[in-house]
Design a protein around this motif. Structure first.
Motif, mmCIF file in Angstrom:
data_model
loop_
_atom_site.group_PDB
_atom_site.id
_atom_site.type_symbol
_atom_site.label_atom_id
_atom_site.label_comp_id
_atom_site.label_asym_id
_atom_site.label_seq_id
_atom_site.Cartn_x
_atom_site.Cartn_y
_atom_site.Cartn_z
ATOM 1 N N VAL A 110 0.885 -1.162 0.000
ATOM 2 C CA VAL A 110 0.000 0.000 0.000
ATOM 3 C C VAL A 110 0.924 1.213 0.000
ATOM 4 O O VAL A 110 1.739 1.386 0.912
ATOM 5 C CB VAL A 110 -0.918 0.019 1.234
ATOM 6 C CG1 VAL A 110 -1.803 1.257 1.216
ATOM 7 C CG2 VAL A 110 -1.770 -1.243 1.276
ATOM 8 N N ILE A 111 0.831 2.022 -1.059
ATOM 9 C CA ILE A 111 1.816 3.083 -1.256
ATOM 10 C C ILE A 111 1.149 4.446 -1.261
ATOM 11 O O ILE A 111 0.300 4.731 -2.108
ATOM 12 C CB ILE A 111 2.567 2.872 -2.590
ATOM 13 C CG1 ILE A 111 3.186 1.476 -2.601
ATOM 14 C CG2 ILE A 111 3.622 3.950 -2.791
ATOM 15 C CD1 ILE A 111 3.839 1.112 -3.901
ATOM 16 N N ALA A 112 1.558 5.279 -0.296
ATOM 17 C CA ALA A 112 1.081 6.659 -0.288
ATOM 18 C C ALA A 112 2.250 7.615 -0.484
ATOM 19 O O ALA A 112 2.051 8.805 -0.695
ATOM 20 C CB ALA A 112 0.369 6.968 1.022
ATOM 21 N N GLY A 113 3.472 7.105 -0.393
ATOM 22 C CA GLY A 113 4.642 7.975 -0.448
ATOM 23 C C GLY A 113 5.367 7.907 -1.775
ATOM 24 O O GLY A 113 4.794 7.559 -2.810
ATOM 25 N N HIS A 114 6.683 8.206 -1.718
ATOM 26 C CA HIS A 114 7.501 8.358 -2.900
ATOM 27 C C HIS A 114 8.483 7.185 -2.975
ATOM 28 O O HIS A 114 9.228 6.944 -2.034
ATOM 29 C CB HIS A 114 8.232 9.695 -2.764
ATOM 30 C CG HIS A 114 9.098 10.008 -3.919
ATOM 31 N ND1 HIS A 114 8.640 10.682 -5.014
ATOM 32 C CD2 HIS A 114 10.401 9.719 -4.151
ATOM 33 C CE1 HIS A 114 9.635 10.800 -5.896
ATOM 34 N NE2 HIS A 114 10.709 10.225 -5.392
ATOM 35 N N VAL A 115 8.480 6.458 -4.089
ATOM 36 C CA VAL A 115 9.357 5.297 -4.236
ATOM 37 C C VAL A 115 10.133 5.444 -5.538
ATOM 38 O O VAL A 115 9.535 5.642 -6.597
ATOM 39 C CB VAL A 115 8.538 3.978 -4.272
ATOM 40 C CG1 VAL A 115 9.462 2.772 -4.409
ATOM 41 C CG2 VAL A 115 7.669 3.843 -3.032
ATOM 42 N N GLU A 116 11.460 5.359 -5.454
ATOM 43 C CA GLU A 116 12.281 5.584 -6.643
ATOM 44 C C GLU A 116 13.408 4.556 -6.702
ATOM 45 O O GLU A 116 14.071 4.304 -5.695
ATOM 46 C CB GLU A 116 12.855 7.004 -6.525
ATOM 47 C CG GLU A 116 13.364 7.578 -7.813
ATOM 48 C CD GLU A 116 13.941 8.972 -7.572
ATOM 49 O OE1 GLU A 116 13.283 9.795 -6.909
ATOM 50 O OE2 GLU A 116 15.070 9.211 -8.025
ATOM 51 N N ASN A 117 13.646 3.966 -7.843
ATOM 52 C CA ASN A 117 14.738 2.982 -8.044
ATOM 53 C C ASN A 117 14.784 1.946 -6.926
ATOM 54 O O ASN A 117 15.853 1.659 -6.395
ATOM 55 C CB ASN A 117 16.106 3.678 -8.089
ATOM 56 C CG ASN A 117 16.163 4.724 -9.168
ATOM 57 O OD1 ASN A 117 15.499 4.596 -10.200
ATOM 58 N ND2 ASN A 117 16.919 5.771 -8.935
ATOM 59 N N SER A 118 13.660 1.383 -6.589
ATOM 60 C CA SER A 118 13.628 0.479 -5.437
ATOM 61 C C SER A 118 12.812 -0.763 -5.735
ATOM 62 O O SER A 118 12.087 -0.819 -6.723
ATOM 63 C CB SER A 118 13.038 1.205 -4.226
ATOM 64 O OG SER A 118 13.895 2.256 -3.837
ATOM 65 N N ILE A 119 12.950 -1.753 -4.841
ATOM 66 C CA ILE A 119 12.159 -2.979 -4.944
ATOM 67 C C ILE A 119 11.377 -3.136 -3.644
ATOM 68 O O ILE A 119 11.967 -3.149 -2.560
ATOM 69 C CB ILE A 119 13.061 -4.198 -5.176
ATOM 70 C CG1 ILE A 119 13.810 -4.027 -6.506
ATOM 71 C CG2 ILE A 119 12.243 -5.487 -5.168
ATOM 72 C CD1 ILE A 119 14.714 -5.164 -6.876
ATOM 73 N N LEU A 120 10.061 -3.228 -3.763
ATOM 74 C CA LEU A 120 9.222 -3.456 -2.583
ATOM 75 C C LEU A 120 8.669 -4.871 -2.645
ATOM 76 O O LEU A 120 8.022 -5.249 -3.612
ATOM 77 C CB LEU A 120 8.044 -2.472 -2.519
ATOM 78 C CG LEU A 120 8.321 -0.962 -2.560
ATOM 79 C CD1 LEU A 120 7.052 -0.200 -2.173
ATOM 80 C CD2 LEU A 120 9.455 -0.565 -1.637
ATOM 81 N N PHE A 121 8.925 -5.655 -1.604
ATOM 82 C CA PHE A 121 8.383 -7.008 -1.504
ATOM 83 C C PHE A 121 6.926 -6.945 -1.067
ATOM 84 O O PHE A 121 6.373 -5.878 -0.830
ATOM 85 C CB PHE A 121 9.213 -7.826 -0.493
ATOM 86 C CG PHE A 121 10.517 -8.304 -1.066
ATOM 87 C CD1 PHE A 121 11.527 -7.414 -1.380
ATOM 88 C CD2 PHE A 121 10.745 -9.651 -1.291
ATOM 89 C CE1 PHE A 121 12.733 -7.849 -1.912
ATOM 90 C CE2 PHE A 121 11.942 -10.107 -1.814
ATOM 91 C CZ PHE A 121 12.941 -9.212 -2.129
ATOM 92 N N ARG A 122 6.327 -8.136 -0.891
ATOM 93 C CA ARG A 122 4.892 -8.194 -0.615
ATOM 94 C C ARG A 122 4.516 -7.556 0.721
ATOM 95 O O ARG A 122 5.192 -7.730 1.722
ATOM 96 C CB ARG A 122 4.433 -9.653 -0.644
ATOM 97 C CG ARG A 122 4.457 -10.183 -2.060
ATOM 98 C CD ARG A 122 4.049 -11.616 -2.152
ATOM 99 N NE ARG A 122 5.090 -12.503 -1.704
ATOM 100 C CZ ARG A 122 5.237 -13.755 -2.156
ATOM 101 N NH1 ARG A 122 4.427 -14.236 -3.051
ATOM 102 N NH2 ARG A 122 6.189 -14.514 -1.694
ATOM 103 N N GLY A 123 3.433 -6.811 0.689
ATOM 104 C CA GLY A 123 2.841 -6.296 1.918
ATOM 105 C C GLY A 123 3.580 -5.139 2.566
ATOM 106 O O GLY A 123 3.440 -4.911 3.767
ATOM 107 N N VAL A 124 4.375 -4.393 1.798
ATOM 108 C CA VAL A 124 5.079 -3.225 2.356
ATOM 109 C C VAL A 124 4.138 -2.021 2.365
ATOM 110 O O VAL A 124 3.378 -1.811 1.420
ATOM 111 C CB VAL A 124 6.340 -2.904 1.515
ATOM 112 C CG1 VAL A 124 6.942 -1.564 1.910
ATOM 113 C CG2 VAL A 124 7.358 -4.025 1.652
#
Lengths: 384, 367
Positions: free
Chosen positions: B295-309
């Motif tokens: 669930v993303i409300a912020g800023h994500v750049e050049n990254s990998i998010l696994f499940r449920g972050v």
């Protein structure tokens, strides 16, 4: 030898869902995709397994290939059991000849042998057409507490929609006083959800009598429930509160998908205590490219997003090309959207290929929902 | 069809993962948003028609057992064969085997029971899409005793401890070396006949050897016909925090991502039934891989998010790997960081590592 089961589930999944147009051209309505990753039937099947009901007969008839293949031996829902589990029950031939299922009651009647193998006390009848999360074990407790012959799950619906449903009236103790199927002038707004629990001996008697009646259309709502009520059976309404949608039309399917995009949606798909299970398509994490914009959306695994996705639901394996803008839309699995495409208020079918520069749907909120068929090839402009 | 038996030998795998392997072995290290390192070799074996796989383990294998389960996700929940996790423990007073030879000695039944004529060895640290069936076909056609797999490439830091091969024009292996300028990187994969394997094992144990590859094959090179098979696809060798981070970030290049995940066979892994990732109104995501359940409300750049972050409003993540179920509080700032599973970063925290030395936080910490 089979161990006895207290309650056996019969899930009616033969519906054609004609008002879903091209979405049900090659699959039955319960197989239609929903929510970025699921098919409609995942909801009742997950509800069963989460409610501890693990003996489920799925009655199929219309375009069963996709559904049969999808259900398989039921492993995604933990319904691959030694004792019970899921069984797909298509129409069949017997010594006296072959027949199709005629009406919901007839479909269950023709599968008495399946129910009797498990010798249950109660039978839960579900339809594979609705999106909701419900603990059927609570309804079963309520049914047993009332010593009911039948219990019907009911929900309050907006008055203006009441004429689309079977409408119940109850006494203060929840006993059902009257039931009218799709009344032109609804006497109330308490609607039947098409979820019934019957005492098995009572159901057996009434379905046998219904079968012998040549004037019956062999439907639970039209024939069996009114007959039982007329003869004084103990019938109770189990009031359900929560999200419940019949996604029988293109518009209602689209709307229910859009409901998921609220910040706190009424239907929470991320609840670890009530997971909705589905068959896994083996896709990697999805990729959001530099310069892409994704806001207020659901994106599933395997997607590659190079353009803009706003307020939309995107299923697994879909691609959105550079410069394209997708708004207020549902993109079904593995659809490929080229560059500089504009899509608004649309449902793009599975595997459709949308050529560069195409314009689909319109932002006009009064207009309908544009629907692109599965595997269609679209170049140019398509407005609903 | 000639049958192969697969051995994934984790005994003696290089482990420079530090914080990331406090609670697990390297093979069960999460990778690429939803996988574990071992998924790649497992999937490659399954796609080559291998239905018997043994995993030689020695340490910290609880999470690996949980991950592999009965092998259902790899179609290895079979009546015949399947996946077997084989620890070296055995209480046999006459046993004098040592090192990874213990695995062979103590699990001899596994080798005798299997119907395969050939045995394929591999480890979990060579991330690639490789056709093991082609390796076997070439092995049989050449009449070699052993066929070893290598890739010719510019050696990187993570290859420092890998064997290199000296190969002649006919593909014969003349030498295994540790010469760091030799570009023929041995991928720890080799195939040989089962009866030859068991004979080599017997000799190793009789001579008190403790490493099958070194003593059973490399030490016997003059008396064996060893052929080299060149792998020409994408290879990521992951055996340290630095190589883990470098290769993770490289997955953000579409051509690398495509070769590993989209162009070849599917990579199987344990299924988690999480909903599609949800982007809220304020989300800004750029050049990233995102798994389900986020669930993303912020800023994500050049990254990998696994499940449920969960990335809350105003939080920023750059050049980072965020594993399963981490929560990044409001206004948090992360750069060049690896968060292991279940880490909570409280509001307005700042964590900054360097690109060559990412800041790794072990499991279940609250920062």
């Amino acid at each position: 030898m089979m161990a006895r089961k207290e309650c056996v589930v019969m899930l009616l999944a033969g519906g054609e869902g004609r008002r879903l147009k091209s979405l049900t051209k090659k699959m039955a309505k319960p197989a239609v995709y929903f929510g970025g990753k699921y098919r409609i039937i995942d909801f009742p099947l997950s509800n069963c397994t989460n409610s501890g009901l693990e003996t489920v007969g799925v009655l199929t008839q219309y375009e069963p290939l996709v559904l049969n293949n999808y259900i398989g031996i039921g492993s995604p829902w933990d319904l691959d059991r030694q004792n019970g589990g899921v069984s797909v029950l298509p129409p069949f031939a017997e010594l006296s000849g072959a027949s199709w299922y005629v009406g919901t009651a007839n479909a269950v009647y023709l599968n008495f042998a399946f129910i009797e193998r498990h010798d249950p006390d109660h039978v839960l009848i579900l339809s594979g057409d609705h999106i909701y999360k419900m603990d059927y074990s609570r309804m079963l407790d309520f049914h047993k507490r009332n010593n009911a012959d039948a219990t019907i799950a009911a929900i309050e619906v907006p008055w203006k929609e009441a004429s689309r449903f079977g409408i119940l009236a109850t006494d203060p103790d929840d006993r059902i006083r009257s039931f009218v199927e799709k009344p032109a002038d609804p006497p109330g707004n308490l609607a039947s959800m098409g979820v019934y629990i019957f005492k098995w001996p009572v159901l057996k008697e009434y379905l046998t009598r219904d079968h012998q009646n040549p004037d019956s259309s062999h439907d639970f709502g039209k024939n069996v429930i009114p007959l039982m009520l007329g003869e004084g059976c103990r019938m109770y309404a189990y009031l359900f509160k929560g999200y419940w949608r019949d996604v029988g039309t293109v518009e209602s399917l689209w709307e229910a998908n859009m409901d998921l995009l609220e910040e706190e949606p009424e239907l929470d798909l991320n609840d670890p205590s009530w997971r909705i299970y589905s068959r896994n398509p083996y896709q990697p994490a999805h990729y959001i490219a530099p310069g892409a914009v994704v806001r207020k959306s659901l994106i599933n695994e395997g997607c590659q997003i190079y353009g803009e996705v706003r307020h939309s639901v995107v299923f697994y394996g879909a691609q959105v090309g550079e410069g394209s803008v997708v708004r207020d839309s549902v993109i079904m699995p593995c659809a490929k959207i080229g560059r500089n495409v504009r899509i608004s208020r649309a449902i793009i079918g599975e595997g459709a290929v949308i050529g560069d520069g195409a314009v689909i749907g319109s932002e006009d909120e009064g207009g309908g929902i544009a629907l692109i068929e599965d595997h269609a090839q679209v170049d140019g402009r398509v407005v609903c | 069809m000639n049958k192969m038996l697969g051995i994934i030998n984790l005994d003696g795998e290089q482990d420079l993962f530090q914080e990331l392997t406090y609670f697990r072995c390297g093979a069960s290290l999460p990778y690429a948003g939803k996988y574990r390192l071992i998924d790649f070799v497992m999937s490659n074996m399954v796609h080559a028609g291998i239905t018997d796989i043994a995993v030689f383990v020695r340490k910290k294998y609880r999470s690996l057992m949980d991950h592999l389960g009965n092998g259902r996700e790899w179609d290895l929940d079979r009546k015949k064969g399947g996946v077997f996790i084989l620890p070296p423990d055995w209480n046999d007073p006459t046993d004098h085997s040592k090192g990874d030879l213990q695995h062979f000695h103590n699990n001899m039944d596994f080798f005798h029971r299997g119907r395969a004529d050939y045995v394929l060895f591999a480890d979990s640290q060579q991330i690639c899409q490789i056709d093991f069936r082609a390796v076997l076909d070439s092995h049989i056609a050449s009449g070699a005793d052993v066929t070893v797999v290598y890739k010719r490439m510019e050696p990187a830091e993570e290859h420092r401890t890998c064997y290199r091969l000296t190969v002649d024009d006919h593909g014969n292996v003349l030498e295994f070396t540790k010469d760091e300028f030799n570009p023929n990187i041995f991928m720890n994969m080799y195939v040989l006949r089962k009866d030859l394997l068991l004979e080599l094992v017997r000799r190793c144990i009789a001579h008190g050897a403790d490493n099958f590859l070194r003593d059973g094959i490399i030490g016997q090179l003059p008396s064996l016909k060893v052929k080299a098979w060149a792998f020409d696809g994408l290879l990521q060798t992951i055996n340290s925090v630095e190589s883990y981070y470098k290769h993770s970030i490289s997955l953000l290049q579409p051509e690398i991502h495509r070769e590993l995940f989209l162009a070849g066979n599917p990579i199987y892994t344990k299924v988690k039934d999480t909903a599609p990732a949800k982007y809220l109104d304020e989300a800004a995501v750029d050049n990233s891989l995102i798994a389900n359940g986020c669930v993303i409300a912020g800023h994500v750049e050049n990254s990998i998010l696994f499940r449920g972050v969960r990335v809350e409003e105003g939080a920023t993540v750059k050049n980072s790997i965020i594993m399963q179920r981490c929560t990044l509080g409001k206004g948090a700032y992360l750069e060049n960081v690896i968060l292991d599973k279940d880490v909570t970063v409280t509001d307005h925290q700042r964590l900054i590592g360097s690109p060559s030395r990412p800041y790794a936080i072990p499991k279940r910490k609250t920062i």
